[in-house]
Design a protein around this motif. Structure first.
Motif, PDB file in Angstrom:
ATOM      1  N   ASP A  47       0.846  -1.201   0.000  1.00  0.00           N
ATOM      2  CA  ASP A  47       0.000   0.000   0.000  1.00  0.00           C
ATOM      3  C   ASP A  47       0.880   1.248   0.000  1.00  0.00           C
ATOM      4  N   PRO A  48       0.919   2.010  -1.101  1.00  0.00           N
ATOM      5  CA  PRO A  48       1.772   3.210  -1.142  1.00  0.00           C
ATOM      6  C   PRO A  48       1.211   4.374  -0.334  1.00  0.00           C
ATOM      7  N   LYS A  49      -0.043   4.280   0.107  1.00  0.00           N
ATOM      8  CA  LYS A  49      -0.663   5.355   0.886  1.00  0.00           C
ATOM      9  C   LYS A  49      -1.372   4.758   2.103  1.00  0.00           C
ATOM     10  N   PRO A  50      -0.621   4.304   3.089  1.00  0.00           N
ATOM     11  CA  PRO A  50      -1.243   3.602   4.235  1.00  0.00           C
ATOM     12  C   PRO A  50      -2.125   4.487   5.099  1.00  0.00           C
ATOM     13  N   GLY A  51      -1.982   5.806   4.989  1.00  0.00           N
ATOM     14  CA  GLY A  51      -2.800   6.687   5.811  1.00  0.00           C
ATOM     15  C   GLY A  51      -4.210   6.870   5.306  1.00  0.00           C
ATOM     16  N   ASN A  52      -4.453   6.454   4.065  1.00  0.00           N
ATOM     17  CA  ASN A  52      -5.779   6.669   3.477  1.00  0.00           C
ATOM     18  C   ASN A  52      -6.893   5.956   4.234  1.00  0.00           C
ATOM     19  N   CYS A  53      -6.563   4.830   4.863  1.00  0.00           N
ATOM     20  CA  CYS A  53      -7.603   4.071   5.562  1.00  0.00           C
ATOM     21  C   CYS A  53      -8.073   4.786   6.825  1.00  0.00           C
ATOM     22  N   TYR A  54      -7.320   5.807   7.275  1.00  0.00           N
ATOM     23  CA  TYR A  54      -7.715   6.557   8.461  1.00  0.00           C
ATOM     24  C   TYR A  54      -8.309   7.918   8.114  1.00  0.00           C
ATOM     25  N   GLY A  55      -8.099   8.367   6.905  1.00  0.00           N
ATOM     26  CA  GLY A  55      -8.566   9.690   6.522  1.00  0.00           C
ATOM     27  C   GLY A  55     -10.044   9.684   6.202  1.00  0.00           C
ATOM     28  N   ARG A  56     -10.606  10.886   6.171  1.00  0.00           N
ATOM     29  CA  ARG A  56     -12.009  11.055   5.822  1.00  0.00           C
ATOM     30  C   ARG A  56     -12.118  11.304   4.324  1.00  0.00           C
ATOM     31  N   THR A  57     -12.885  10.503   3.669  1.00  0.00           N
ATOM     32  CA  THR A  57     -13.080  10.673   2.236  1.00  0.00           C
ATOM     33  C   THR A  57     -14.445  11.313   1.993  1.00  0.00           C
ATOM     34  N   GLU A  58     -14.419  12.344   1.190  1.00  0.00           N
ATOM     35  CA  GLU A  58     -15.659  13.031   0.847  1.00  0.00           C
ATOM     36  C   GLU A  58     -16.133  12.553  -0.517  1.00  0.00           C
ATOM     37  N   ASP A  59     -17.345  12.055  -0.544  1.00  0.00           N
ATOM     38  CA  ASP A  59     -17.934  11.593  -1.792  1.00  0.00           C
ATOM     39  C   ASP A  59     -18.658  12.752  -2.464  1.00  0.00           C
ATOM     40  N   ASN A  60     -18.152  13.128  -3.630  1.00  0.00           N
ATOM     41  CA  ASN A  60     -18.767  14.213  -4.388  1.00  0.00           C
ATOM     42  C   ASN A  60     -19.624  13.615  -5.501  1.00  0.00           C
ATOM     43  N   TYR A  61     -20.906  13.879  -5.434  1.00  0.00           N
ATOM     44  CA  TYR A  61     -21.828  13.333  -6.412  1.00  0.00           C
ATOM     45  C   TYR A  61     -22.265  14.427  -7.382  1.00  0.00           C
ATOM     46  N   VAL A  62     -22.414  14.025  -8.631  1.00  0.00           N
ATOM     47  CA  VAL A  62     -22.893  14.945  -9.665  1.00  0.00           C
ATOM     48  C   VAL A  62     -24.394  14.751  -9.823  1.00  0.00           C
ATOM     49  N   VAL A  63     -25.138  15.830  -9.694  1.00  0.00           N
ATOM     50  CA  VAL A  63     -26.579  15.792  -9.926  1.00  0.00           C
ATOM     51  C   VAL A  63     -26.820  16.311 -11.336  1.00  0.00           C
ATOM     52  N   PRO A  64     -27.304  15.480 -12.244  1.00  0.00           N
ATOM     53  CA  PRO A  64     -27.486  15.929 -13.634  1.00  0.00           C
ATOM     54  C   PRO A  64     -28.573  16.995 -13.739  1.00  0.00           C
ATOM     55  N   ASP A  65     -28.355  17.924 -14.662  1.00  0.00           N
ATOM     56  CA  ASP A  65     -29.345  18.984 -14.883  1.00  0.00           C
ATOM     57  C   ASP A  65     -30.453  18.520 -15.813  1.00  0.00           C
TER      58      ASP A  65
END
Length: 351
Positions: A133-151
């Motif tokens: 795993d080249p980014k072992p800290g990712n499992c502890y970080g907060r991930t924000e899910d950005n969703y696209v709402v179609p027009d």
């Protein structure tokens, strides 16, 4: 004497906190230990050697790789944490410590020569490195899910493509009829400050509706021009510019630009930004034109069908496009390949 030992132990236990607070989202310590020591407000002041002790404590935590100062150190910590009898462990350690760049370039023969191992041993070790795993800290970080709402939403209804504004993005503002009628019946209503506010509210609602009407007209024009895309995909996208839509709808080009900026269309093939349907024009050998999106689709098909052990270079891809009548330079192929996030041939080669 015993109290002094306890106090010293408590102080040492506090040191890792400063290291942990300095880690980035990937789990790396990007800050130099000397700079970190200067920034810590503690009496007596922490030394660089004391922070190094704290760093080793952090690196010994349950998640191997945390607290690394480079990719090589991160992977090395993970390899060292593996059981001694793990196949390929020793060769993998040499790769991550000294030969990561050669691994990235897939220089198999040179790796064998430098490490002194067989092809099978190298293959096992490389497979082991790829599992790290080249980014072992990712499992502890907060991930924000950005969703696209179609027009707008595009559906096929009775063999025709229908465009409709997404109800979820339409404003639901309205003027309450009862209050509007009561206000109209009151004395001097036309000269009241509330009269101006009522008129402004009506203009606001009317302008919002007009905006969505424009978006729908633009979307319908796009669907009419790019009908082949909805049937056959990216390869059928036609060259189109904002002026084409502006001329057809009788609107200014700047109005079309605003109507397509940051707007999304939900289709049976996925959600696409409006600007996706305006690919630039490229010439063909026969004197015709094709879109840049169609060229990228062709490149994607060619790369997907290539021999993994002998991938196609940018020159070869440009030559294959020319055989199909599409004339593009090698640097253009490299540009499109980069946009598609496809690595160059030497990095696509599989051992």
């Amino acid at each position: 004497m015993r109290c002094g030992c306890i106090a010293s132990t408590i102080a040492i236990a506090r040191w890792p906190r400063f290291i942990i607070e300095a880690l980035d989202d990937d789990g790396y310590l990007r800050q130099d230990l000397a700079d970190l020591a200067d920034s810590v407000d503690l009496e007596p002041e922490l030394t660089e050697d004391e922070l190094l002790v704290a760093l080793r404590l952090v690196q010994s935590l349950d998640r191997p790789g945390l607290g690394a100062r480079s990719l090589s150190e991160c992977l090395s910590l993970q390899v060292n944490a593996l059981p001694d009898d793990t196949p390929g462990r020793e060769v993998a350690r040499q790769i991550v410590d000294h030969h990561l760049e050669r691994l990235a370039r897939r220089e198999q023969a040179e790796l064998q020569k430098q490490i002194g191992c067989s092809a099978d041993e190298l293959r096992v070790a490389c497979a082991l490195v790829r599992k790290l795993d080249p980014k072992p800290g990712n499992c502890y970080g907060r991930t924000e899910d950005n969703y696209v709402v179609p027009d707008v939403i595009v559906r096929q209804v009775r063999n025709k493509w229908a465009v409709a504004i997404n109800p979820a993005v339409q404003p639901r503002a309205r003027i309450h009829r009862m209050y509007a009628e009561l206000f109209a019946q009151s004395a001097g209503a036309s000269r009241s400050p509330l009269a101006q506010q009522l008129q402004e509210a009506r203009w606001l609602i009317r302008n919002a509706q007009q905006r969505f009407d424009t978006i729908q007209r633009v979307a319908e024009c796009i669907v009419a021009h790019q009908k082949a895309f909805f049937q056959y995909g990216e390869i059928a996208l036609k060259p189109m510019v904002l002026r084409d839509v502006a001329d057809e709808l009788g609107l200014h080009e700047s109005t079309i630009s605003r109507a397509t900026g940051n707007k999304y269309m939900a289709t049976p093939r996925g959600i696409f930004e409006f600007k996706h349907f305006f690919p630039r024009e490229l010439g063909t050998e026969s004197g015709g034109t094709c879109s840049a999106a169609a060229v990228r689709a062709l490149l994607k098909e060619m790369i997907a069908a290539e021999n993994a052990r002998d991938p196609l270079s940018d020159v070869s891809l440009a030559r294959m496009l020319a055989d199909q009548g599409v004339l593009v330079a090698r640097r253009t192929v490299a540009k499109y390949r980069h946009l598609m996030k496809v690595p160059p041939a030497e990095l696509r080669r599989q051992m």
